[in-house]
Design a protein around this motif. Sequence first.
Motif, PDB file in Angstrom:
ATOM      1  N   GLU A 174      46.250  50.226 -11.824  1.00 51.84           N
ATOM      2  CA  GLU A 174      45.182  51.349 -12.364  1.00 51.84           C
ATOM      3  C   GLU A 174      44.273  51.528 -11.623  1.00 51.84           C
ATOM      4  O   GLU A 174      43.645  52.605 -11.198  1.00 51.84           O
ATOM      5  N   VAL A 227      52.686  53.926 -12.724  1.00 51.36           N
ATOM      6  CA  VAL A 227      51.568  53.819 -13.789  1.00 51.36           C
ATOM      7  C   VAL A 227      51.585  54.967 -14.574  1.00 51.36           C
ATOM      8  O   VAL A 227      51.384  56.140 -13.999  1.00 51.36           O
ATOM      9  N   ASN A 255      50.363  50.675 -20.049  1.00 49.34           N
ATOM     10  CA  ASN A 255      50.845  49.984 -18.764  1.00 49.34           C
ATOM     11  C   ASN A 255      50.899  48.646 -19.396  1.00 49.34           C
ATOM     12  O   ASN A 255      50.189  48.095 -20.159  1.00 49.34           O
ATOM     13  N   GLY A 314      48.551  59.464 -14.206  1.00 46.36           N
ATOM     14  CA  GLY A 314      49.507  58.466 -13.706  1.00 46.36           C
ATOM     15  C   GLY A 314      50.071  58.654 -12.442  1.00 46.36           C
ATOM     16  O   GLY A 314      50.096  59.930 -12.155  1.00 46.36           O
TER      17      GLY A 314
END
Length: 699
Positions: free
Chosen positions: A329, A227, A450, A200
Amino acid sequence: MSKISMYPVTLEGQSIEQKRKEIRDYFHNTFDLFEKVFELLQDESVFYKKSEPTRHPMIFYFGHTATFFVNRLMSMQIIYERINPEFESLFAVGVDEMRWDDLEESRYRWPEVSAVRNYRNAVRKLVDELIMRLDFTLPIREDSAMWIILMGIEHERIHIETSLVLHRQMPLEYIKDVPEFNICTHSAEAPQNEMVTVRGDRVALGKSKNHHLYGWDNEYGSYEEVVKDFQVSQFLVSNGEFMEFVNDGGYETKEYWDEEGLAFLQKSNAKHPHFWVKENGVFKYRALSKIIDMPQDWPVDVNALEAEAFCRYKSKKENKEYLLPSEAEYELIYKRANLKDVPALHESRANINFYHYASSCPVDEFGFNGIYDVIGNVWQWSRTPIRPFKGFEVHAAYDDFSVPTFDDKHALILGSSWASSGNLIMKHSRYAFRKHFFQNAGFRYVITQNSKDESGDVYESDELVSQYCEFQYGDTHFGVENFAIACAKIAAKYAINTTKALDLGCATGRASFELAKRFDRVEGIDFSVRFIQVGSKLQEAGYVAFTCKEEGELSINKKVTLQDLGYEELAQKVSFWQGDACNLKPSFTAYDLIMATNLIDRLYNPRLFLDTVDKRLNADGILMLTSPYTWQESSTKKEFWLGGYKDENGNAVRTIERLKDILHDKFELLHVEDLEFVIKETARKYQHTVSQVSVWKKR
């Protein structure tokens, strides 16, 4: 295939003449490639066939990209004369299943293919000449005339790919082999898909106006999101992996499909992916111009609804939650792949830009640091509805590129396909389609904590459109009656027959609904899709939500419904269309009333409109004009103004007197009055304007 494909133009570097040559080469390359795509059609009769009921015949798309150049150049006053007004109306809009896309075949008389080819040649010559003579500076920016040329080129690049999809949906007997479109010839068993962990990070999306490549309006602005770590499938979902879903009754099991997905199944009666063909109980694969044995290790081609259903199936089967990736993402996947803005250095290891094939290829052929097909092969459906970034601004030349898709019904597609070129393969590009659409698109899946990107009420945040929503659907101010309602009352008072009315320059549509209280049918037309989508949404969703600016960055959200307005019984009497008042389609005719609201002083050629408006009215038809006569050269070249200037003798020319001169032979003037209106800008700033109303009866 690489000989007729090409990378996009950068906006900086080189000399002016070198850049001019680069743009010229790019333009002709694009025009050639687009026409090469239409060589796939077996003969000219196929141009008049549809790939599916929700699309126009292919002749429409063949003409559409050329008319786009002319219509945008006209709207930006780079040219002042059309090549073929009929074509530039006929082929203008109708590609995305919007309510204002007119697909009623009885309204169209399609021209001969040869006539459209000749038209395309004329447009090619026009654009080539403009490229060679337009003044521009480097870097090229969005206020440059050359930007509009680039816009037309990139628009055609989009239609190169979408036309290939439409051709692939045609019955095979309508399509022929074209040597330049050779498909991949190897396949094997599908590889086992594994999950890969992606670290992330804080993700920043969007780009600045100083970026060195052309961009569509939705690419600019900013968005940030933190994220968390997530897992992503190593490969795109292959035909072999998707086969398990099909064989396990995935298309027949309702729990895997949401409401929209079930509606798709009912309408399509789908039992398997669209490009699978069942022969003697065995699935085969429809490539561009042939049916081949099922390539188990190629990516499956599906729409977003099918991709979501597969994720639900896999989630239940493995007791995990699988989702499509989000836009944020995917940014981290892209970052991990170490891809640049222009992936030219990576073209030999990505199935993009027709570089390798005119088809998909095995999902384990092109790797990017442990994740395959980060770009290329097929687009990847996301779970993110396309929305504007902070600071989003429409480009005046193409205000309907992005805004109509900000409706939570269009899902972003990520990563590009084998047929993607130009802006389509750029890092910052953002394209979205309705979930039931077929593209060169498949998917991969993630396991993530997420955001799930839940949908809700979509508030109109475009400042100008929100201002008009408040103007037409919001509060009244300083005791001045709602202008749309007041105009409709005057029109109804003078209308003799009440079968059909046209609200021209309808903006967000309030007057169209008001006219429906008196008329059997009302058509609202505006040049701007940003405006007509408000009235259309009120019909379809039953509400309009908008942001009303109060002070600085402070605003309040407002929402009005059909029920609030008392329009429940009227809504189906109204239809909304995008159109150019100076060049309306022939089908817009037979009206008992045409109400042109605050329009004539914003037309590029108001005389052209006035000289032909009578042909669209029935006997005893009424023409009602309103305008504050605020002539400005940004809208209307001064030589086309109807008033607001002095003639060669120094006499003041008033618009109302010119209207009398122009309309006298065809119309009788019935009534003139002043009608004021107030537009709220903020809680403490308002525009107070007086429009002149003139009512005319057709002689």
